[in-house]
Motif scaffolding. Structure first.
Motif, mmCIF file in Angstrom:
data_model
loop_
_atom_site.group_PDB
_atom_site.id
_atom_site.type_symbol
_atom_site.label_atom_id
_atom_site.label_comp_id
_atom_site.label_asym_id
_atom_site.label_seq_id
_atom_site.Cartn_x
_atom_site.Cartn_y
_atom_site.Cartn_z
ATOM 1 N N GLY A 97 -125.800 95.389 -68.019
ATOM 2 C CA GLY A 97 -125.752 95.731 -69.430
ATOM 3 C C GLY A 97 -124.465 95.307 -70.110
ATOM 4 N N SER A 98 -123.343 95.458 -69.426
ATOM 5 C CA SER A 98 -122.057 95.115 -70.045
ATOM 6 C C SER A 98 -121.946 93.615 -70.309
ATOM 7 C CB SER A 98 -120.892 95.584 -69.165
ATOM 8 O OG SER A 98 -120.930 94.951 -67.895
ATOM 9 N N ILE A 99 -122.501 92.806 -69.403
ATOM 10 C CA ILE A 99 -122.518 91.358 -69.631
ATOM 11 C C ILE A 99 -123.490 91.019 -70.764
ATOM 12 C CG2 ILE A 99 -123.047 89.115 -68.611
ATOM 13 C CD1 ILE A 99 -120.610 90.262 -67.334
ATOM 14 N N ALA A 100 -124.655 91.690 -70.764
ATOM 15 C CA ALA A 100 -125.655 91.425 -71.797
ATOM 16 C C ALA A 100 -125.105 91.729 -73.189
ATOM 17 C CB ALA A 100 -126.916 92.241 -71.524
ATOM 18 N N VAL A 101 -124.356 92.819 -73.327
ATOM 19 C CA VAL A 101 -123.759 93.152 -74.620
ATOM 20 C C VAL A 101 -122.851 92.015 -75.091
ATOM 21 C CG1 VAL A 101 -122.106 94.674 -75.789
ATOM 22 C CG2 VAL A 101 -123.893 95.659 -74.342
ATOM 23 N N GLN A 102 -122.011 91.517 -74.206
ATOM 24 C CA GLN A 102 -121.066 90.469 -74.584
ATOM 25 C C GLN A 102 -121.778 89.169 -74.947
ATOM 26 O OE1 GLN A 102 -117.382 90.432 -71.926
ATOM 27 N NE2 GLN A 102 -118.633 91.945 -70.850
ATOM 28 N N LEU A 103 -122.795 88.790 -74.177
ATOM 29 C CA LEU A 103 -123.522 87.557 -74.461
ATOM 30 C C LEU A 103 -124.307 87.664 -75.761
ATOM 31 C CD1 LEU A 103 -124.894 86.665 -70.902
ATOM 32 C CD2 LEU A 103 -122.981 85.587 -72.103
ATOM 33 N N ALA A 104 -124.908 88.836 -76.005
ATOM 34 C CA ALA A 104 -125.691 89.027 -77.228
ATOM 35 C C ALA A 104 -124.800 88.954 -78.466
ATOM 36 C CB ALA A 104 -126.428 90.362 -77.170
ATOM 37 N N ARG A 105 -123.621 89.561 -78.377
ATOM 38 C CA ARG A 105 -122.700 89.509 -79.516
ATOM 39 C C ARG A 105 -122.230 88.083 -79.773
ATOM 40 N NH1 ARG A 105 -120.002 93.285 -82.139
ATOM 41 N NH2 ARG A 105 -119.789 91.513 -83.543
ATOM 42 N N GLU A 106 -122.026 87.328 -78.693
ATOM 43 C CA GLU A 106 -121.532 85.962 -78.849
ATOM 44 C C GLU A 106 -122.515 85.082 -79.625
ATOM 45 O OE1 GLU A 106 -119.579 82.281 -76.288
ATOM 46 O OE2 GLU A 106 -120.514 83.939 -75.219
ATOM 47 N N VAL A 107 -123.821 85.335 -79.495
ATOM 48 C CA VAL A 107 -124.800 84.528 -80.238
ATOM 49 C C VAL A 107 -125.080 85.103 -81.622
ATOM 50 C CG1 VAL A 107 -125.914 83.694 -78.142
ATOM 51 C CG2 VAL A 107 -126.877 85.686 -79.314
ATOM 52 N N GLY A 108 -124.403 86.194 -81.974
ATOM 53 C CA GLY A 108 -124.549 86.739 -83.315
ATOM 54 C C GLY A 108 -125.684 87.716 -83.492
ATOM 55 N N ALA A 109 -126.074 88.376 -82.396
ATOM 56 C CA ALA A 109 -127.098 89.421 -82.493
ATOM 57 C C ALA A 109 -126.442 90.765 -82.809
ATOM 58 C CB ALA A 109 -127.884 89.514 -81.193
ATOM 59 N N ARG A 110 -127.233 91.672 -83.387
ATOM 60 C CA ARG A 110 -126.783 93.052 -83.578
ATOM 61 C C ARG A 110 -127.154 93.828 -82.321
ATOM 62 N NH1 ARG A 110 -129.465 97.719 -85.626
ATOM 63 N NH2 ARG A 110 -127.971 99.334 -86.192
ATOM 64 N N VAL A 111 -126.194 94.537 -81.742
ATOM 65 C CA VAL A 111 -126.384 95.171 -80.438
ATOM 66 C C VAL A 111 -126.348 96.697 -80.559
ATOM 67 C CG1 VAL A 111 -125.483 95.414 -78.089
ATOM 68 C CG2 VAL A 111 -125.361 93.198 -79.251
ATOM 69 N N ILE A 112 -127.391 97.333 -80.045
ATOM 70 C CA ILE A 112 -127.425 98.781 -79.880
ATOM 71 C C ILE A 112 -127.372 99.052 -78.384
ATOM 72 C CG2 ILE A 112 -128.741 100.900 -80.285
ATOM 73 C CD1 ILE A 112 -130.257 99.303 -82.501
ATOM 74 N N GLY A 113 -126.387 99.798 -77.940
ATOM 75 C CA GLY A 113 -126.248 100.106 -76.524
ATOM 76 C C GLY A 113 -126.647 101.540 -76.227
#
Length: 292
Positions: A139-155
């Motif tokens: 999950g912690s890697i997924a959050v970082q990758l998702a933010r890098e592509v400009g997605a809005r992230v809810i954890g």
């Protein structure tokens, strides 16, 4: 255990650091080979970072003395040993300025996060993704990758995961023990690592055309107008190299928790207490000195 044999297209790696998944001892491949034959005594662990010491027949693309990291086969002896045999295609070169203990935390978590978000869910800029277990290894890697592509992230996670998830780039955090999951509203992608009732309740959050991806178990319920996909991570040398480059440029930071010597591997597996970050077994240091 004896020194491993390098089959065709294998390399032997002197392991410096290794990662493992706590549930490995429940996996059939930990105890049997691909044909279902018993292969005990067995060596678990499927993530490693180390140095190539021998090439098998026909092996190309790697050299003796090269620093490498990657993923070992599910149905062969793994990484929690001084030496292990790995198919060369499952390994990527590792730059000298990346610590082995950090690299060993990346293969499963990094490839799982990438494949789930982009290969299966096709997450793109401007979409909203809900990532369960946002402070965990995957999950912690997924959050970082998702933010890098400009997605809005809810954890999501437990209350004490909030600060970590927000620091990694999640814009919103839900405490799964206290908050109502339904308050999230509709999202384009759900990335699930938990399964059970969280997986089932999450199907209701996927907007039409959206995707739920899970690594926990094949979903029994589908989103009304979307897809639900269960997948198992696959080795990918090119993607590992890309993730390593992100490490070097500080765009990606795996969370390493406890670092323990090889002699404490059994107790590391046995611990049921939740710990932050991924436990890494340090087998040898940069000079090759064994840690017992």
């Amino acid at each position: 255990m004896p020194y491993p044999h390098a089959a065709e297209n294998d390399v032997i790696v002197r392991v410096h650091a290794a990662g493992f998944t706590p549930g490995e001892l429940d996996w059939p491949g930990t105890w049997t080979d691909r044909a279902g034959r018993d292969r005990t005594p067995t060596i678990p662990g499927h993530e490693l970072s180390g140095v190539v010491v021998e090439l098998g027949y026909g092996t190309t693309g790697l050299t003796v003395g090269q620093r490498v990291f990657g993923l070992t086969d599910w149905a062969r002896n793994g990484s929690l040993a001084e030496y292990t045999a790995v198919e060369a295609r499952n390994l990527a070169p590792l730059a000298a300025d990346i610590d082995h203990t950090v690299a060993a935390a990346l293969p499963i978590s990094g490839l799982t996060a990438w494949q789930g978000l982009f290969d299966h869910a096709h997450l793109t800029t401007g979409q909203t993704v809900l990532i369960h277990g946002a402070a965990g290894g995957v999950g912690s890697i997924a959050v970082q990758l998702a933010r890098e592509v400009g997605a809005r992230v809810i954890g999501t996670g437990r209350a004490d995961d909030r600060d970590v998830a927000l620091s990694l780039g999640a814009q919103t955090f839900l405490d799964l023990d206290a908050d109502d999951l339904q308050q999230v509203g509709e999202v384009d992608v759900v990335f699930d690592v938990i399964g059970r009732d969280i997986l089932e309740r999450s199907t209701e959050l996927v907007r039409p055309g959206g995707t739920l991806v899970t690594i926990a178990a094949p979903p029994t319920v589908q989103p009304r107008d979307g897809r639900a996909i269960f997948f198992v991570v696959e080795p990918d040398r090119a993607r590992l190299a890309d993730l390593a480059q992100r490490l070097r440029t500080r765009r990606l930071n795996p969370i390493v928790g406890a670092v323990r010597p090889l002699s404490e591997t059994a107790s590391a597996f046995a611990r049921r207490r939740r710990t932050s970050g991924k436990t890494i077994i340090q087998v040898a240091d940069e000079q090759g000195t064994q840690h017992s």
